[in-house]
Each structure stands twice: as structure tokens, then as C-alpha cells.
Design a protein around this motif. Structure first.
Motif, mmCIF file in Angstrom:
data_model
loop_
_atom_site.group_PDB
_atom_site.id
_atom_site.type_symbol
_atom_site.label_atom_id
_atom_site.label_comp_id
_atom_site.label_asym_id
_atom_site.label_seq_id
_atom_site.Cartn_x
_atom_site.Cartn_y
_atom_site.Cartn_z
ATOM 1 N N CYS D 48 0.823 -1.211 0.000
ATOM 2 C CA CYS D 48 0.000 0.000 0.000
ATOM 3 C C CYS D 48 0.860 1.266 0.000
ATOM 4 N N LEU D 49 1.803 1.273 0.901
ATOM 5 C CA LEU D 49 2.624 2.468 1.079
ATOM 6 C C LEU D 49 3.427 2.781 -0.177
ATOM 7 N N VAL D 50 4.082 1.764 -0.716
ATOM 8 C CA VAL D 50 4.941 2.007 -1.869
ATOM 9 C C VAL D 50 4.095 2.293 -3.110
ATOM 10 N N SER D 51 2.909 1.700 -3.196
ATOM 11 C CA SER D 51 2.039 2.014 -4.336
ATOM 12 C C SER D 51 1.725 3.498 -4.386
ATOM 13 N N VAL D 52 1.445 4.065 -3.222
ATOM 14 C CA VAL D 52 1.117 5.492 -3.183
ATOM 15 C C VAL D 52 2.378 6.340 -3.409
ATOM 16 N N GLN D 53 3.450 5.955 -2.755
ATOM 17 C CA GLN D 53 4.708 6.691 -2.920
ATOM 18 C C GLN D 53 5.134 6.721 -4.384
ATOM 19 N N TRP D 54 4.998 5.605 -5.054
ATOM 20 C CA TRP D 54 5.460 5.456 -6.443
ATOM 21 C C TRP D 54 4.683 6.365 -7.377
ATOM 22 N N VAL D 55 3.367 6.370 -7.190
ATOM 23 C CA VAL D 55 2.532 7.203 -8.035
ATOM 24 C C VAL D 55 2.836 8.681 -7.782
ATOM 25 N N GLY D 78 3.490 12.821 -9.524
ATOM 26 C CA GLY D 78 2.054 12.512 -9.618
ATOM 27 C C GLY D 78 1.672 11.913 -10.955
ATOM 28 N N LEU D 79 2.611 11.236 -11.593
ATOM 29 C CA LEU D 79 2.433 10.633 -12.913
ATOM 30 C C LEU D 79 2.128 11.651 -14.007
ATOM 31 N N ASN D 80 2.488 12.863 -13.734
ATOM 32 C CA ASN D 80 2.343 13.920 -14.729
ATOM 33 C C ASN D 80 3.085 13.532 -16.014
ATOM 34 N N GLY D 81 2.362 13.403 -17.097
ATOM 35 C CA GLY D 81 2.993 13.061 -18.371
ATOM 36 C C GLY D 81 3.235 11.579 -18.572
ATOM 37 N N VAL D 82 2.866 10.784 -17.577
ATOM 38 C CA VAL D 82 3.000 9.331 -17.728
ATOM 39 C C VAL D 82 1.636 8.792 -18.132
ATOM 40 N N GLY D 83 1.459 8.580 -19.420
ATOM 41 C CA GLY D 83 0.108 8.345 -19.905
ATOM 42 C C GLY D 83 -0.100 7.006 -20.573
ATOM 43 N N ALA D 91 9.963 1.368 -23.258
ATOM 44 C CA ALA D 91 9.306 0.256 -23.936
ATOM 45 C C ALA D 91 8.395 0.815 -25.003
ATOM 46 N N ALA D 92 8.695 0.486 -26.237
ATOM 47 C CA ALA D 92 8.046 1.159 -27.346
ATOM 48 C C ALA D 92 6.677 0.586 -27.680
ATOM 49 N N THR D 93 6.377 -0.608 -27.161
ATOM 50 C CA THR D 93 5.164 -1.271 -27.638
ATOM 51 C C THR D 93 4.072 -1.367 -26.583
ATOM 52 N N ILE D 94 4.284 -0.737 -25.449
ATOM 53 C CA ILE D 94 3.271 -0.807 -24.391
ATOM 54 C C ILE D 94 3.040 0.594 -23.832
ATOM 55 N N PRO D 95 1.877 0.842 -23.239
ATOM 56 C CA PRO D 95 1.637 2.157 -22.638
ATOM 57 C C PRO D 95 2.690 2.468 -21.581
ATOM 58 N N ALA D 98 1.949 1.191 -18.273
ATOM 59 C CA ALA D 98 2.155 -0.243 -18.050
ATOM 60 C C ALA D 98 3.580 -0.476 -17.554
ATOM 61 N N PHE D 99 4.527 0.204 -18.176
ATOM 62 C CA PHE D 99 5.910 0.107 -17.700
ATOM 63 C C PHE D 99 6.001 0.602 -16.260
ATOM 64 N N MET D 100 5.336 1.709 -15.996
ATOM 65 C CA MET D 100 5.360 2.304 -14.657
ATOM 66 C C MET D 100 4.832 1.329 -13.613
ATOM 67 N N VAL D 101 3.713 0.699 -13.914
ATOM 68 C CA VAL D 101 3.075 -0.153 -12.911
ATOM 69 C C VAL D 101 3.855 -1.463 -12.746
ATOM 70 N N PHE D 102 4.459 -1.913 -13.819
ATOM 71 C CA PHE D 102 5.318 -3.102 -13.730
ATOM 72 C C PHE D 102 6.504 -2.802 -12.815
ATOM 73 N N GLN D 103 7.112 -1.652 -12.999
ATOM 74 C CA GLN D 103 8.240 -1.276 -12.153
ATOM 75 C C GLN D 103 7.823 -1.057 -10.709
ATOM 76 N N LEU D 104 6.605 -0.573 -10.517
ATOM 77 C CA LEU D 104 6.090 -0.383 -9.157
ATOM 78 C C LEU D 104 6.158 -1.688 -8.363
#
Ligand code: ADP
Ligand code: ADP
Ligand code: ADP
Lengths: 443, 112, 443, 443, 112, 112
Positions: D48-55, D78-83, D91-95, D98-104
Motif C-alpha cells: 500500500c505504502l509504496v504504491s502510493v509513494q510510487w505514483v 504525480g504521474l504527470n505526463g505518464v500516460g 518500452a516502445a510497444t506498451i503504454p 504499463a511500464f510504470m506499474v510493472f516497475q512499481l
């Protein structure tokens, strides 16, 4: 047809399927030891019962050709015409059967959520009847209203991405009604009903979280930016929901509890469900934050104030959280996230909130009324509730003839007499048995 | 001093404890046991095989009291634990030679 | 190569991998507490052992270039030539290694299923030897016969979509044979052997169900209509199998049991496995329905009548269910579902049933004979069975030196003496230890 | 954008998410019963904590535009510009999301691994502070160094496919440091601290294995040959790691243990992590084999020789295994497996081993130093460790006010007094409650 | 009346119960205990560390009988529970002052 | 012969066992129990509801010894189990009529 999308929906369906065992464990850990099997059994048998119902007639009632904006007709009975080719009305890039099976898993879990309200006191035969009727007469119409082509709420423009009304409000309200009809558990309020296995509850909650990715992201029905966004806000709302329940309880009761953390996580997941495909991460943070607080208040204060025994808080979490989520969708929805959606109040479209409210209210009323009727009908045929004596002994033994942990207290194969049937007795050759020898390999 | 050892149904512990509490007795020790007697066992079914289980869960409660209280305590417990059905359980009474409170080293009736 | 298909097979492989822990828990809950680790260990170590065996030589024996229609040759030893490019003989749109690793998971679970027959009495060293030999000399040839290019059953036209013969009959029969060779457990028939943890069993069963989607749908090797259809019939057969076992037991013994429901679900899954890619939903309902009934009868009546101690009913469920499924494929297969398949008896092609029968019989005979030989060979090297004294104490302590729930009965860190080795003793500074102080941060 | 790749990464992210509950159970089974919730809670709350921190700011610190090769700047706060559109730098073939949440999910599990070192003695408030700071000041910079565009280790050419340094060395070293700072558990070395629930530990370990497929294969960020190869070597190294630990312990202590087998499996998984995208199956066998042996020696011999109380061996498995894996990548990496990688020593490029060593050493130093500083900082605000009395009672009761298995010892709703708040009391109508009657349906 | 308290191996409970049943004794209370004595403990291994466990699982069986039956019951149990190996356990005999049947309130030998 | 029955804190078992071991006593039987008395219970919280739990985990240790050792053993245990805080527990002493060693059939002090 697209292999990526088909993979996405099939795996998502598998994830959503796993949510129901997740619910079983989530609930199973919370009941007393003597009732652990009964609640797990209820969830498990729902998977089976609804799977068959759906294939035979549930799917066509929900998604079949529209009848008066209220229900599907019977043309797809027995999956007639639901084949390996896509049905572009629902999803153009995956087999129609993939859409069907994905939706099946929603029908299953919705019914399974209700079991938390019935826990520790409902007779199994009555339960079977109740669920079959409830799925058919509550879930199937509701799914049609909101998601079926021609459904009246869909036509009205109600937004419900993955089931705030259809899944969570419907199960939460019906659970509350059923809890009231069944009455409180014996000893409620005077004896403590403590969770017998919290690690089991946590395991269940995390399987729910895991499966919820399929639930919410899968509802995009194609693997792209929208699914990704839904995935991300789902995780975010769950996380903050857990934190907000945790801190609320910590302030209120002085302890940050494990059960509170997972309950808050589920509350966050519930609340984001209708909004998952329409809102961005900051809205998700707000939705989850509020969900954690209000669901805590519903469970920790409202319930005891009103004195109903909704055993495992289906109403407090799914009813309240789902209602908040459905309304929040009307606040935070944005076409910047999903161009096929709509804007909410905060994006300049107050009308959407109004539409959401209609969806919420009609679901509340419909679920309440039908659940009452169904329970009444079932109670005419068979008693709903176990006897006081059976409740005392526990449902595992009295309903299912089994003990959840038969060996655990006794620690050795002791304490039981084996009633050998004549058949067994006659077929045993005593000597071989006690010496532990088997077929000899050397002769 | 006397030890009162009662074996009764699990669901009655709260009631027995309340009754004793009202009488002013708070010290007690509880063990989870299984027992059999006249009470009919139950049948369990696992993969089509039936098993008759006749050792059923019971609660064993032990209280050491001064000799003068024995009769009253036995009555209290018997009343609180009674359902009238077979399987209600027994109360056994044993002589106690002495007691010591570990914390203080006190002995005799002072210790209980 | 297709990213959707590759994703589909890799995730399916992961799902099938998870089935073996699922089996471990399914079985683990059914044994007595003192043997819980031993059976979980057997399943776990099979994952490890077969993974290594497969990479080194198992895969080439099963799928390598054909030798006399009976076995693969050794040209792909150590995965030599099994690379990142597709092998169109098996799957044109995914890397060859993906096919290889997907098939590996089948080899693992098949061996793991057998452990249910060996439960509570086999020595661990003998077990290791048995499994290594069994995988090599039973599984690998069978897989080649049915799925390998050039395999004689494949050439004959036998249909086995995901392993009715290769996986379920082979494990079920071999389990029965091993149970007979090992002999009954001490006390079998006079003492009750009750499941020590049914929620664990349910968790295992639902992980099995979840993983089975990868097993059956993944066997289409591409994510499209066929995979979807296989997914859907898998779920349907499992659901009805659970219901039919449940109601059969309810009528026969008067109780609808949790263990019965999950057992029936597994029976349904077993029976649909060979048919999953060839039949439609109505056939799936029939296949699952019959599976639930006959597996119940095999387990609840046949077993006690014949008096063998197949501890956790591998034969009754996998042997009987697999045989029924393989034959049912010959009845219900339809090219309308899978044009690359064949029609069965009810679709005008009685010859298919005959072919299926040949597949079944040859698997029965082959598995029986080889299992006997292998057990004999192992027993020459090391004793198969634990001593009566070890059996009494339990395999966890005697085979693995561990206690499944060491703290559970005792409830506090009590009851054990810590044998401090000299090394530990000398490195401890008593004062720091008992005061619980650590490295001071302030100096 | 590719639907196959997007599906692959989203499902992989879900799998990696599930690893943290896996860690919770893996650890939870190993502690004493009175501390089971506290360790599960720590893992859960990290999600929970890191999910919020990461975003909010973690992601931009790790992967945002480079600042001096050391850290990302705050432009993506705040994920500004991470769309929903791809970011081709990663990663050129995924949103991009998606990369962001995988790394999270990587950020989450890394922090969760540390909890094994803190087990059974850290105060919950101090824990929350520690984790938030650690994630921000240790994990985020390290992730940037190795994986962020412009990170100095990435520019140096250090190979770390899925996190040997970033995930395993960092958590292993930090765990060791924290264990030393906290000091030994009360009674360590004189009382036995036995695992209270080994089946739970096995379940956790197998969920880890399952999720690790997403972790390692997903790190290819596209579903093709490389992902497949990573999947396959992951499974292989885990398998052989389990076997090598098992046999080492068997030889050393005379028993092949379940806990040893799963520990070895995890050791193998740890060691293959940095190498997964660069080595073939034979190298994987060697890497896993060595990992099983050296991690066993670290845990079974080194630990007691040095006398630190790293409760659940985070250092012995992740620190040691991760270090071995990072160096082994410098030995066995081959451009034949991954043309975007590099060759290692055995493929003619000794320089790579040197680079790997720089990566390892800098991670060791950085993690040690920062963990010390962070713990010092937290200890200024609030005590790190529970009191001796609280440790005796257990952290579940004292930190969280809950009992893991409240009903288990007592077997019936007994032994507790229900403190009915005034609110509850007043809202209950005694008669209805004890008769167990509910709302009457007939009037 | 007399209480016979026996501590024996878990695997012997079925046998002891059968023996008592044949003798006509059905009332008994069973507790799961751990015990040590002359019997050697066992060694367990967790992550390379060895632990010597010397409290081993036992069953404690308590029966209250009329004084006349004591010797016979003790003999019966001793025979049924015996394996001849160290660790077979003990039988202890205690005086009982009184007994009450909770269900009926009967006391004395009537109650058992 | 005499039975010494002590109820004390779970964390003290190791210490008590050590103390007895040094004195040469190895035979004992241990049961996990819950008990209440003067010691304050604890509060648990589940979903916002508070519960007061006043039956707390304790260890019950039973040792049958020859009459001459009783005082010393009681002292030993009392010392080893003491923390000085409320909740340390009690030691009760009961007369034992006889003992039998199942393995050998020996009776009396020989058997313990
Ligand atoms: N002779 C005995 N010695 C010890 N415990 C006994 C004896 N008889 C009965 N009990 C205990 O009392 C419980 C209830 O006894 P039972 O005969 O079933 O019912 P009731 O006491 O109502 O006649 C049993 O389960 C057992 O635990
Ligand atoms: N002095 C004693 N007091 C109470 N229980 C005892 C005593 N001695 C032995 N026991 C119990 O009897 C069990 C068996 O005793 P042990 O000395 O190991 O074997 P044996 O009875 O065959 O000589 C022990 O595990 C313990 O539970
Ligand atoms: N009268 C009694 N009879 C039986 N057991 C008792 C009695 N009084 C106390 N106990 C046991 O002793 C334990 C400790 O007693 P308590 O009064 O809390 O503390 P202390 O012994 O330090 O005064 C209790 O938990 C209970 O198990």
C-alpha cells in the motif's frame, strides 16, 4: 480477432475466477472454526452452480437480444449461437465465447460476495435455492440494464466500468436484506465472534487484489491504454483504501490492525470498480481514501448503532463502497481518460452525477425488493435458518458432516471410531494390514 | 482447599464464567479437551466413507477454592452449564494439599 | 512469431506450474497432520527434479525426432537446438522454448499426481528414484506416442487434447499399482484417517481449477477461438462434476460435503481434459456429469470393495476420470468445434471411439508394466516403505526432520531445547542477547 | 503499441504483485505463532505504502529525466505526463503506464524482502517510517542507476536483467544492517524459534516462484524469444537451486528438509534474476547449483559463526544469492542469448565481470550507508524496537491488537468477554438476539 | 471414587478406548499433552540449525471410576497402551472426593 | 507420592524445565491452557469492535514426585517461573494414591 486481446480476456477471466476462492478464504478466516467449511463451501458451490446456470440460460438473460430494455431474450439459450467468432456488439477482437466466459466470472463473484452476510447460520439447501434464484432474477437483469445492448441504464448513459452497481451494490444490499431476514447469530453482541484464522483472510484478500486486475483492467476488453489505466487506478485505490482504513481505525481504536488493512484494501477496490475506466490516478487516490474512511465508519459504527448482524460486513464494504464508487464516477469521470466515457461533475458535466444516482437508487430498490421476494419464496419450501442446536454445534458438522481441521486438535489419528461397513470389513485381510506389507515384488 | 474440575459443553463457558464472576470467583484455568460418555457421537463423511466420531469437544474448567465454598460453586456451575440434554458433563471434586502463589510465595488459602 | 500467442503460452505455462503446488495443498490437507510436509515435499521436489530432467534429456525423449514411433531420439539433449525461434512442427507462432517449457509443466504435474497414492508411507530416497525413473520411462514415451511428431498413437489419429491418457490415465494407473506394491497404511480400515486441514484442500483444488485453464486452453497453442472454447468447456465440466459428485454423495450418505464438491470438480476437470479442444458446452456438461458420478462410485464404493489403499484416490479420480474422458472424446468430438480434430461416434464416426479405446488400453498396460518394473528396480537399491515405527511417528519427523506446525500445539516458544553448537555458543555475548539491545546508534 | 506485449506486461505486473503476498506467507510461516500477523502486515502495508509513494514521486525519482546520472528529476511527479502512450525510451510497444506499474511491483517486493530481517521485534510505527524512507532514498536511486536512462551503472554497461543488485543485494544488505541495529531477538540462541506453519511457507514460496515468471520474463518488456528464454532459465535455476540446497543440507545435517528445499528454490531464483535475460539453460543450471550451496552455507554456517540474528535470512539468501548472480552474469552472459546484452568472461569479455563487480560493490556500500542513516533518523523520532515485555507477548497482540488464530486453541466461542460499547448495548433487543429469530417474513 | 489419569502414546488411544469399551467403561476425558521423561527426544533441522525437541506428544486420558474397578482398569490400560519401549507413559491414581452429573444433579458413583 | 501442578507463563517453560533438570527431575507432562485471575486481560480490535480477552495463555506443568522432594521442587519452580508481575500463576499440590509405569508395570515411587 486479435491474439493479444484474446489472451488478455482469457487470462483476465481466469484471474476473476480466482477471486471467488479468494472471497472464500477472505471470509473463511473471519468466521469461527466450526463454520469455516460452510462459508468456503457456499463460495465454492456458487462457482459451480452459476457456471452451469450461465451456460444454460444466465448469459442469454443478461446479454442476449434486448427485451424492453429490461432483460435479454432466450435466443442464446444453451449458448446457442455464442461461438468462436467475435460478437462486435460486445467485443470485436475476441471470440464471443471469451466475452461470455469473462462475464460469467462476474456473475459468480457477485453471488459469492453475499455469502458474507449469511455466514454461520443459513441452511445449505435453502442457500442453494436462494443463490440460483438470486442469480437469475437479480444479477442477470441488472447486468442487462447496465451492460447489455439495449439495457435501460446503459442507454441512459450510466457509467459502470466493472460493476459498482451490478456487482457491489447489488451484493451489498442483498446481503443486508438477507442478514435482516435471517436474524442475528445466536450470541451476537454477548459472545465474541473472533476471526479464527487471519492469515487465511489475508491470503484471500490478496488473491482478491490479484484477481481484481483481471476484473477491472479486463473490463476494457482489449489490451491497450485503457486497460493499463484501469489496472493502475485499481492498484492505487486499493493501496490508499487500506491506508485510510488503517489510520482511521488506529485513531479511533488505538491499533492499526491487519484485518482493518485488508478490509480497507477491499473497500478501495470496490469503490474504484465502477470508475476504473474513467478516472486518472489522482481521482483514484481520492476515491480510495474516502472509501477507506466511510466503509470503516459503516462497519465500525453504523452497524453497531443499527444493530443488524451483517456477519462479515458485505453491506458495510460492498454496499457502501459500491455506492460511493458509483457516485464518485459521476464526479471524477473524464473523457481524457476514456473518450468513450463521459465527463463527471468536476469535469463540467453535473448531469452525469444525476445519471449515476439513478443507477444507484434503482439498484438499491431492485435488489432489496427481489431479495425479499426470493427469500420469502425459498422459506416457503424449506427453512432458511439452522436450528439453535445446529448453530451451536457449527455448520460444518451439521450441514456438511465434516470437520475443517479434524486432526488438528487431536494431533494423532485418535479420538475417532471407524465405522467399518460390512463391505470394507469383508475385503480386508487383517494380517497384511497390520504388518503393513503390500504385494510382494519378489514372487 | 478443594479442586473443582468440571467438564462441560464448549458453548457454556461464557455462562459459567459469568456465574462464577457474580459469585466473586475470578481465578480459573481452562483446558480444551475431548470426551465421551453416554452422549451419542456424530457421523462424518469423507469421500463416501462414514466415520463415527465419539470423542466430542468439551471444556475442562479447574478452580481451586476454599473448602467452605465448594458446595455453592458446584451448584452454580451445574446450573450454568446445564442444558438438560445428554452430554452436559460432570463435576469432580478433589482434595488439594496446598497451594502457592508464584508471584509472592504465599501459600494456603491466601494463594488462591 | 506472435506476441499474443507467446504471451498466452508463457502465462499458461506459469498457470500449469502453479497446479503442482495446487496438488500439494489439495493432497496436503487430506493427510494426517504428521505427514503434511512429506506429501507437500514430494510434490515440490518433483517440480525441481523433473525441471532438470526435462531440460537435460526429458524433452528430447518426448518431442525430439522420432525413433520407431516410440520415442524421441537424443538430438535435442540439453536443449541443443531448442531455441528462441519457433519449431513449426509443434507451434509456428511461438518460440520453440515456449512450447518446451509449457510441456515441461505437464511432465511435472503428471508425476505429482501420483504422490496421492504413495501418501503417508513411502521413504523419501526411494521416492526420488521412483519419480526420476517414472518420468523418464513412463511419461516421456507416452508423451511421445500421443503428442510427438511420429508417435504411433498420434499417427493412429488418437485424440488427446491436453492429456487424458498421457497425464491422467498414466498417473492414475501408476498410482494404483504403487499403492498395491507399497501396501496399505498401518491402521487402514481400523483407524480413521481424516483430512487434517480441509480449507487447505479447497485452496489446492481451486488453484488446480485456476491452473487448468492454462492446461486446457493453453493446449490450443494459440490464442483464438479454439483456446476460448477449451477454456469454456473446462470450466463447465468442472462445475457440473462438482455438482454431480455432491448430489450423488448427498443421496448416498446424506451429507453434501466440501471434500466431495472439490473432488467432483477435479473429476470433471480430469474428464474434460482429453476432450477440451474437440467438444462443445453441452457435451462438456454430459462429460462432467458422468465423471462426478463414476468417480464418486470408484472412490466411495469400488475402493472399499476391493480393499486397496490408494490413499488419496489418484486411481478413483484420475484413472477412472481420465479413462472416461478419453472414451468420451471418441463419443462427442466434433469437427465443428475443431476442424483439425475428428468426429466422434455421435457425430457419425464410430471408428474414433475404437481408436480412443486403443489409446486407453495401451496406456493402461504400459503404465502398469513399467511402474511394476521401476518399483522393483528401486526396491533392489533401497527400501520403498518406512518402518512401522516411522509410520507411527509420521513422515515429517522421520523423513525430513521437521514438524509442519511446530509452534501450533505449544503456543509459545516452549517445549524445546536448543542444542547450541559450539560455534554459536562462542560467538554469542550473553548480555547483549538477553537485554535485546543491538548495535547502539548513538556512539 | 502491441496488444500481445501489453497483455504480457500487465499480467506480469499482476504476477509480480502476487509475489509480495507470497513473501508474506513465506515469512509468515517461519515466525512464531504470536508474530505471524506482524510480519504479514509489514509485507501487506508495503504494497500500500509504496504504491502510493510510487505514483506520487517514486516513479519519477527512479525513471524520470536524469539528474547527474544519479536520480530522476521531479518532472513526472504525480504521474504527470505518464500516460497511455508508450515511452520508447523504456518500452516502445506498451503504454508508459504499463511500464510504470510493472516497475512499481519491483519497488514493492524489494522493500518487502527486508521485513524478514526485522521480524519479531520492530515497532510498527518505526517500521512505517523506515520503509517510506528506504524506498525513497535507497530503492529509487538504485533503480535509476541501473535501469533509468542516464543512470551511471546503466551507462557503464552493468547488466542487471531483473534486479540482482537493485532488488536482491539492496534488500539483503539493508536487511543485515537493520538486523544488526535492532539486535538479536530475546532468547535467540537459547530458545528455539521454530517455524510455526511450514505449509504456509511452502505456499508462499510457490507463489514466489509463480510470480517470478512475471518478474524475470516480464523484464524483457516484450513477449518474444528473450522473454521465453528468461522464463525457462528462471525455472531451471530455481529447480536446481532447491535440489542443491536439499542435498547439501542432507549431507551436512542428515535430513532433506522441506524448508531447505524451498529456501534453495528461492536462492536459485535470486541468483538467476540479474542473469535471466543473458544466459542459456546450462549456465542457469550452474548458477542455481552454486546458489543453493553458498546460500546454504551462509545461512547454516556463516550466520551462526558471526552471531547476527537476521531472523529469516534475507542476507543469506538475497544478499549472498544476489551478489553471486550479479557476478555470475559477468561470467556467463552471452550475446547469443540477447544481442542487446554483452558477453561475459567465459564468452571472451573479462571486462564485463569487472563492471559487474563495480555494480555489486557500489550497491553494498550505498545500501549499508543509507540504511544506517535512515534507521538513525527514525530512531530519533520513535523507538525502533518493542519492549522486552511486548516481545514476549508477541507483536500481533501488542502492535496490532489482534490474534492470528483467535479461535484455534479454544475451539469454540469461548474464553473472551465481549466488551459491548454503550452504543451496541442500547441497540440490541435481548430477546430477539438470543432466540436467533430475524425479521419475520410472514407479517 | 478414584481418578485414573494415564499418559501414553498418541497412537494407542484407539486401543485403550477399545479395551475400556469391552470392559463397559465409556466415560472418559482426553487431553492432548506433551511430556518428557526417560524417552530420548528427537532432532529437528531448520535451515541448517539442529534443535533437540524433548517434549513429545502424548495423550492424557482421565477416567473417574468406582473404587472397586480401579485395579482392573489400570491393568487393562497398561496392557493396551504398552509397546515395551521407553516412552510408554504412566498411570497415576488420585482420590476423588465427589462427583456430580451436571445434567441431573446426581452425585457420587451415580454420577459417573 | 504427590502431584505438583503448576500454572505459569508460557515464556517460562524453558526456565522451569532447566531448573528441574538441574535438580535431576526429567519426567513431566505439559498442557497448554488458558486462565484468568487477578491479571488484567487484553483488548483486541476487530473491524472497529473492541473485545476484552481475559483468558490468557498459560502453561500447566504436572510432575509427580516422591513426598520428600515436594517442598524443594515447589521452591525451584516458584523461583524459575517468577517475574514478580501479576499473572505469574499458581502451584497446587495433590496427594497421589499410586503410580504405574506402563512399560514395565512397576508401581509406586519406582514408577515415576
Ligand atoms: N467416568 C468419567 N470420567 C471422566 N470423564 C467423564 C466420565 N464420564 C463422562 N465424562 C466426561 O463428561 C462428558 C459428558 O458425559 P456424558 O456421559 O456424555 O453425558 P452426561 O454427563 O450428560 O451423562 C464426557 O464427554 C466426558 O468428557
Ligand atoms: N514424574 C512424572 N510426572 C508426570 N508425568 C510424567 C512423569 N514421568 C513421566 N511422565 C510422563 O510420562 C511420559 C513417558 O515417560 P518416560 O519416562 O519417557 O517413559 P516410561 O514411562 O516408558 O519410563 C512422559 O512423556 C511424561 O508425559
Ligand atoms: N483459584 C484458581 N484455580 C485454578 N487456577 C487458578 C486460580 N487462580 C488463578 N489460577 C490460574 O493462575 C493464573 C494466574 O493467576 P492470577 O491471579 O492472574 O495471577 P497471580 O497468580 O500472579 O496472582 C490464572 O491465569 C489461572 O490460570
Amino acid at each position: 480477432m486479435d491474439t493479444g486481446d484474446t489472451t488478455f480476456i482469457l487470462i483476465s477471466a481466469a484471474l476473476v475466477m480466482l477471486m471467488t476462492p479468494g472471497v472464500a478464504l477472505f471470509y473463511g478466516g473471519m468466521v469461527r472454526k466450526k463454520n469455516v467449511l460452510s462459508i468456503i463451501m457456499q463460495c465454492f458451490i456458487i462457482i459451480c452452480l452459476v457456471s452451469v446456470q450461465w451456460v444454460l440460460f444466465g448469459y442469454t438473460l443478461s446479454f442476449g437480444p434486448d427485451q424492453g430494455h429490461l432483460i435479454g431474450d432466450l435466443s442464446w439459450i444453451g449458448l446457442n449461437g455464442v461461438g468462436q467468432q467475435p460478437n462486435p456488439n460486445y467485443a470485436a477482437t475476441i471470440p464471443h465465447q471469451a466475452f461470455m466466459v469473462f462475464q460469467l466470472m462476474f456473475a459468480i463473484i457477485t453471488a459469492a460476495l453475499i455469502t458474507g452476510s449469511l455466514a454461520e447460520r443459513m441452511r445449505f439447501p435453502a442457500f442453494l435455492g436462494f443463490i440460483l434464484l438470486w442469480s437469475t432474477f437479480v444479477y442477470d437483469p441488472l447486468a442487462h440494464w447496465v451492460w447489455g445492448v439495449g439495457g435501460w441504464l446503459r442507454e441512459l448513459g450510466a457509467l459502470d466500468f466493472a460493476g459498482g452497481t451490478v456487482v457491489h451494490i447489488s451484493s451489498g444490499i442483498s446481503g443486508l436484506v438477507a442478514a435482516l431476514v435471517l436474524g442475528r447469530r445466536k450470541g451476537y453482541g454477548s459472545e465474541p465472534f473472533l476471526p479464527h484464522h487471519l492469515p487465511m483472510t489475508v491470503l484471500g484478500a490478496t488473491l482478491l487484489w490479484f484477481g481484481w486486475f483481471g476484473f477491472n483492467a479486463g473490463s476494457a476488453l482489449t489490451a491497450g491504454g485503457l486497460a493499463t489505466s484501469a489496472f493502475m487506478v485499481t492498484n492505487t485505490a486499493a493501496a490508499i483504501g487500506a491506508l485510510s482504513w488503517l489510520f482511521t481505525e488506529w485513531m479511533h481504536r488505538g491499533k492499526p490492525t491487519m484485518l482493518g488493512a485488508v478490509s480497507g484494501g477491499v473497500a478501495g477496490l470496490v469503490a474504484i470498480t465502477p470508475a476504473a475506466g474513467f478516472v486518472g490516478p489522482m481521482a483514484a487516490l481520492l476515491i480510495g481514501l474516502v472509501a477507506g474512511v466511510i466503509c470503516y465508519l459503516a462497519v465500525g459504527i453504523l452497524k453497531s448503532r443499527l444493530g443488524y448482524d451483517d456477519s462479515l460486513d458485505v453491506f458495510g464494504i460492498h454496499g457502501v463502497g459500491g455506492t460511493w464508487g458509483a457516485l464518485a464516477t459521476g464526479l471524477f469521470a473524464s473523457t481524457a481518460v476514456n473518450s468513450a466515457g463521459a465527463n463527471g461533475l468536476f469535469f463540467g458535466n453535473p448531469g452525469q452525477l444525476w445519471i449515476q444516482l439513478i443507477g444507484v437508487i434503482s439498484t438499491w430498490i431492485f435488489a432489496t425488493a427481489l431479495t425479499l421476494v426470493i427469500l420469502k419464496a425459498v422459506s416457503v419450501v424449506t427453512a432458511l435458518r439452522v436450528s439453535a442446536e445446529e448453530e451451536e454445534q457449527g455448520l460444518d458438522i451439521t450441514q456438511h458432516g465434516e470437520d475443517g481441521y479434524a486432526d488438528l486438535v487431536i494431533g494423532a489419528p485418535v479420538g475417532h471410531d471407524f465405522l467399518r461397513g460390512e463391505i470394507i470389513a469383508s475385503s480386508f485381510k487383517k494380517p497384511a494390514e497390520s504388518s503393513g506389507k503390500g504385494v510382494s515384488l519378489s514372487d | 482447599m478443594t479442586k473443582i474440575e468440571c467438564i462441560f459443553r464448549p458453548g457454556k463457558l461464557e455462562d459459567v464464567k459469568d456465574a462464577l464472576g457474580k459469585f466473586g470467583i475470578h481465578g480459573m484455568t481452562v483446558t480444551q479437551v475431548i470426551g465421551c460418555g453416554l452422549q451419542k457421537g456424530r457421523t462424518e463423511v469423507y469421500r463416501g466413507a462414514e466415520y463415527s466420531i465419539n470423542l466430542l469437544p468439551k471444556i475442562k474448567l479447574e478452580i481451586v477454592v476454599g473448602d467452605k465454598d465448594v458446595d455453592q460453586v458446584v451448584n452454580l456451575i451445574a446450573q450454568a452449564a446445564r442444558t438438560g440434554e445428554i452430554g452436559d458433563g460432570k463435576i469432580f471434586i478433589y482434595p488439594v494439599a496446598n497451594a502457592t502463589r508464584i508471584r509472592t510465595g504465599e501459600t494456603g488459602e491466601m494463594a488462591i
